[in-house]
Scaffold this active site. Structure first.
Site, PDB file in Angstrom:
ATOM      1  N   ARG A  37       0.532  -1.080   0.332  1.00  0.00           N
ATOM      2  CA  ARG A  37       0.185   0.030   0.048  1.00  0.00           C
ATOM      3  C   ARG A  37       0.488   0.725   0.118  1.00  0.00           C
ATOM      4  O   ARG A  37       1.602   0.843   0.904  1.00  0.00           O
ATOM      5  CB  ARG A  37      -0.725  -0.203   1.277  1.00  0.00           C
ATOM      6  N   CYS A  53       0.368   5.544   1.146  1.00  0.00           N
ATOM      7  CA  CYS A  53      -0.789   6.243   1.630  1.00  0.00           C
ATOM      8  C   CYS A  53      -0.183   8.023   1.978  1.00  0.00           C
ATOM      9  O   CYS A  53       0.670   7.341   2.152  1.00  0.00           O
ATOM     10  CB  CYS A  53      -1.134   5.688   3.484  1.00  0.00           C
TER      11      CYS A  53
END
Length: 89
Positions: free
Chosen positions: A78, A80
């Site tokens: 991920r 972010c």
């Protein structure tokens, strides 16, 4: 490939759900689950995600919900970051 999931209520209303990052995160993930299911997939098939936040102070709240979405399985890679802190706003 799933793209553009935001905290909109499914159906005709098209309204943003809730006022909190927790409520909106739950809705984003519910929307993502529906798209995955329609494609014959599930959370276990997700390889990478990109999460854009208004405020990085919300990261821990979002992360807790994000981890629960993957039901104890491997959490995908991920990226972010806070969109409002990008150059030129």
């Amino acid at each position: 490939f799933v793209s553009g999931c935001i905290g909109l209520e499914a159906g005709a209303s098209g309204k943003m759900v809730g006022d909190t990052v927790e409520e909106q995160t739950q809705q984003v993930l519910a929307n993502m689950r529906a798209v995955l299911k329609a494609g014959g997939c599930g959370p276990q098939d997700v390889v990478k995600t990109l999460i854009l936040l208004d405020d990085m102070a919300d990261f821990a709240k979002v992360n807790k919900i994000y981890e629960a979405f993957f039901e104890g399985g491997a959490v995908p890679a991920r990226a972010c970051f806070a969109a409002k802190t990008l150059p030129k706003g």
